[in-house]
Motif scaffolding. Structure first.
Motif, mmCIF file in Angstrom:
data_model
loop_
_atom_site.group_PDB
_atom_site.id
_atom_site.type_symbol
_atom_site.label_atom_id
_atom_site.label_comp_id
_atom_site.label_asym_id
_atom_site.label_seq_id
_atom_site.Cartn_x
_atom_site.Cartn_y
_atom_site.Cartn_z
ATOM 1 N N TRP A 269 40.295 -6.393 7.890
ATOM 2 C CA TRP A 269 39.370 -6.472 8.966
ATOM 3 C C TRP A 269 38.350 -5.450 8.743
ATOM 4 O O TRP A 269 37.046 -5.802 9.424
ATOM 5 C CB TRP A 269 40.296 -6.419 10.539
ATOM 6 N N LYS A 272 35.578 -6.758 6.830
ATOM 7 C CA LYS A 272 34.857 -7.821 7.576
ATOM 8 C C LYS A 272 33.811 -7.245 8.343
ATOM 9 O O LYS A 272 32.805 -7.511 8.402
ATOM 10 C CB LYS A 272 35.751 -8.647 8.199
ATOM 11 N N LEU A 273 34.120 -6.342 9.003
ATOM 12 C CA LEU A 273 33.391 -4.998 10.005
ATOM 13 C C LEU A 273 32.159 -4.583 9.032
ATOM 14 O O LEU A 273 31.005 -4.766 9.494
ATOM 15 C CB LEU A 273 34.007 -4.028 10.351
ATOM 16 N N ASN A 276 29.764 -7.655 8.552
ATOM 17 C CA ASN A 276 29.127 -7.920 9.789
ATOM 18 C C ASN A 276 28.062 -6.934 10.155
ATOM 19 O O ASN A 276 26.921 -7.135 10.668
ATOM 20 C CB ASN A 276 30.113 -8.043 10.832
ATOM 21 N N GLU A 277 28.512 -5.512 9.997
ATOM 22 C CA GLU A 277 27.849 -4.618 10.458
ATOM 23 C C GLU A 277 26.235 -4.506 9.647
ATOM 24 O O GLU A 277 25.084 -4.182 10.114
ATOM 25 C CB GLU A 277 28.418 -2.849 10.364
ATOM 26 N N LEU A 280 24.187 -7.350 10.630
ATOM 27 C CA LEU A 280 23.624 -7.067 11.941
ATOM 28 C C LEU A 280 22.438 -6.205 12.264
ATOM 29 O O LEU A 280 21.420 -6.379 12.790
ATOM 30 C CB LEU A 280 24.837 -6.506 12.933
ATOM 31 N N LYS A 298 27.384 -10.058 17.151
ATOM 32 C CA LYS A 298 27.863 -9.109 18.047
ATOM 33 C C LYS A 298 29.446 -9.336 18.581
ATOM 34 O O LYS A 298 30.337 -8.739 18.795
ATOM 35 C CB LYS A 298 26.934 -8.634 19.157
ATOM 36 N N GLN A 300 31.236 -11.536 17.250
ATOM 37 C CA GLN A 300 32.263 -11.793 16.153
ATOM 38 C C GLN A 300 32.788 -10.045 15.906
ATOM 39 O O GLN A 300 34.068 -9.943 15.614
ATOM 40 C CB GLN A 300 31.768 -12.232 15.084
ATOM 41 N N ILE A 301 32.138 -9.070 15.913
ATOM 42 C CA ILE A 301 32.254 -7.855 15.756
ATOM 43 C C ILE A 301 33.135 -7.268 16.946
ATOM 44 O O ILE A 301 34.170 -6.671 16.722
ATOM 45 C CB ILE A 301 31.030 -6.771 15.493
ATOM 46 N N LYS A 305 37.407 -6.160 16.890
ATOM 47 C CA LYS A 305 37.960 -4.900 17.286
ATOM 48 C C LYS A 305 38.899 -5.125 18.188
ATOM 49 O O LYS A 305 40.221 -4.283 18.094
ATOM 50 C CB LYS A 305 36.438 -4.348 17.980
ATOM 51 N N SER A 336 35.641 1.249 13.153
ATOM 52 C CA SER A 336 34.233 0.336 13.461
ATOM 53 C C SER A 336 33.012 1.336 12.869
ATOM 54 O O SER A 336 32.127 0.639 12.194
ATOM 55 C CB SER A 336 34.071 0.061 14.627
ATOM 56 N N LYS A 340 30.244 0.417 9.936
ATOM 57 C CA LYS A 340 28.939 0.398 10.164
ATOM 58 C C LYS A 340 28.207 1.363 9.248
ATOM 59 O O LYS A 340 27.068 1.088 8.750
ATOM 60 C CB LYS A 340 28.839 0.722 11.512
#
Length: 455
Positions: A269, A272-273, A276-277, A280, A298, A300-301, A305, A336, A340
């Protein structure tokens, strides 16, 4: 048969011995007067502090109530008890002695002797009116007032050291980073100006400008994320210190960040974060906060979490480790933020790679302009966060509300001439009356013994 002593007989004795009584009375009163006049004058000055409401929402006020000095025998619990305990402490007395140089004023041989003299001359008490009174005595009226007021300064200093809150630590950190960024910005501007003056290059293409603006924005986000991550790491460290002591008492292991990070599902995960970050950050630059793609990503993020938190809770139960919901939340937040940060770093590197394909002089100019833009963006971000940290710190601080500062008294409090004369007069009257009856008794006893001898 013994004769009964009547009131008339007692009055006769007093009248007969009135010379003794009056003489002793006058000598005592005059002596008390002379003693009072010759004794050094002592002045008393009082300061009054208004206690904060214990029902207030101040975080620091709540922390102050939980300090280990609460619950001292003979004192009420709460902020008031802690204030009194702090004011009566050796630390407060030492602060006052050093601040006012009382070791010389008291002609004390050592610091400890000066502290002992000071503590004997100061009275600290809490009242039913929810106040604390600080009364100090000294031979100099100004010094008496200074001692009381300096005790207030000591209270502020000691409580501020107890209340080094997370907001205060963040404010100090941001203050330091702000100064560093200001210097870096000044240096970047100087390098850019020197380059432009040397090669007469002052502009770049619109596409390159947009690239630099995007990089500056991403770098600003990265800086902000790093600051937030540092704060979370500090909170986790503090929480784990508390939990570690509890875990030792309970004979349990503590759930650590290493254990969480090594879990395969958490690692999956986390990847994936990161992806995605990074996506984003790109979408925010292209579309803004309200675009459907941004909103969907957002969500999905947020879902990742939530699932991560459930997995951390499950992991803690399976291992039988000690933890708390706060640690679960902070652990997810840390992962997270790390994701990011990694995503933003990768994105900045890709932009930098695009920038490196420009012609040499344009590349140098672009990088110099990029450095200026980056430092400007970072400086703006830090300035905003610094102001927010100052506001948070002000909200968390325990405000010492002074109802009355001490002022130099016009009249001395000791010696009290009238009181001393009154006490001496009353005591001498009792002594004179006792002596009168004793002399009369002694006289009668001798007469009776003489009569017995004659008979």
């Amino acid at each position: 048969m013994e004769e009964e002593i009547s009131l008339v007989d007692l009055i006769k004795v007093l009248r007969k011995r009135r010379t003794y009584i009056i003489t002793i009375f006058l000598l005592a009163v005059i002596g008390a007067y002379l003693f009072s006049r010759m004794s050094p004058k002592v002045y008393s000055a009082k300061a009054v502090i208004l206690l904060p409401s214990e029902k207030g929402s101040s975080i620091s006020a709540q922390l102050l109530q939980s300090l280990p000095i609460t619950g001292i025998v003979g004192l009420p619990s709460g902020v008031g008890a802690n204030y009194v305990a702090i004011l009566k402490s050796r630390s407060a007395a030492e602060y006052v002695v050093k601040r006012l140089n009382l070791q010389n004023a008291y002609e004390a041989k050592s610091l400890q002797q000066a502290i002992s003299i000071l503590q004997k001359s100061v009275k600290i008490s809490d009242t039913k009116e929810n106040t604390i009174e600080i009364s100090a005595e000294a031979k100099d009226p100004k010094l008496a007032a200074d001692i009381s007021n300096t005790y207030i300064s000591a209270l502020k200093d000691i409580t501020s050291r107890f209340m080094l809150s997370s907001a205060q630590r963040e404010r100090l950190f941001l203050e330091k980073r702000l100064k560093e960024t200001e210097r870096a910005l000044s240096e970047a501007e100087s390098r850019l100006k020197a380059f432009q003056d040397k090669y007469r290059l002052v502009s770049i293409s619109d596409e390159t400008k947009a690239l630099i603006e995007n990089m500056a924005n991403l770098q600003s986000q990265k800086e902000s994320t790093q600051i937030e991550l540092d704060a979370v790491n500090s909170q986790i460290s503090s929480l784990q210190s508390i939990l570690s002591a509890q875990a030792e008492l309970l004979g349990k292991d503590l759930l650590t960040i290493t254990t969480i990070s090594s879990d395969p599902k958490i690692q999956s995960w986390r990847e994936k974060l990161i992806e995605n970050e990074a996506n984003l950050a790109i979408l925010l630059q292209d579309y803004g906060e309200l675009h459907p793609k941004v909103v969907e990503l957002k969500q999905q993020i947020a879902e990742i979490k939530r699932v991560m938190k459930e997995e951390i809770e499950r992991l803690s139960k399976a291992l039988g480790t000690l933890s708390t919901p706060e640690l679960f939340d902070l652990s997810v937040k840390r992962i997270s933020l790390e994701a990011k940060l990694q995503g933003l770093t990768g994105l900045i590197e890709r932009y930098d790679e695009k920038l490196s394909k420009l012609p040499e002089l344009s590349l140098q100019l672009s990088r110099l302009m990029r450095d200026v833009k980056l430092q400007e963006a970072i400086y703006t971000t830090l300035s905003t966060q610094y102001e927010q940290a100052k506001i948070s710190e002000a909200r968390e601080s325990v405000e010492i509300q002074v109802l009355d500062y001490a002022i130099p008294p016009e009249k001395h409090s000791k010696p009290n001439t009238m009181l001393n004369m009154l006490i001496a007069g009353v005591a001498s009257l009792f002594l004179g009356i006792f002596l009168a009856f004793f002399l009369e008794f002694w006289k009668n006893l001798k007469e009776e013994l003489r009569k017995d001898e004659d008979s």
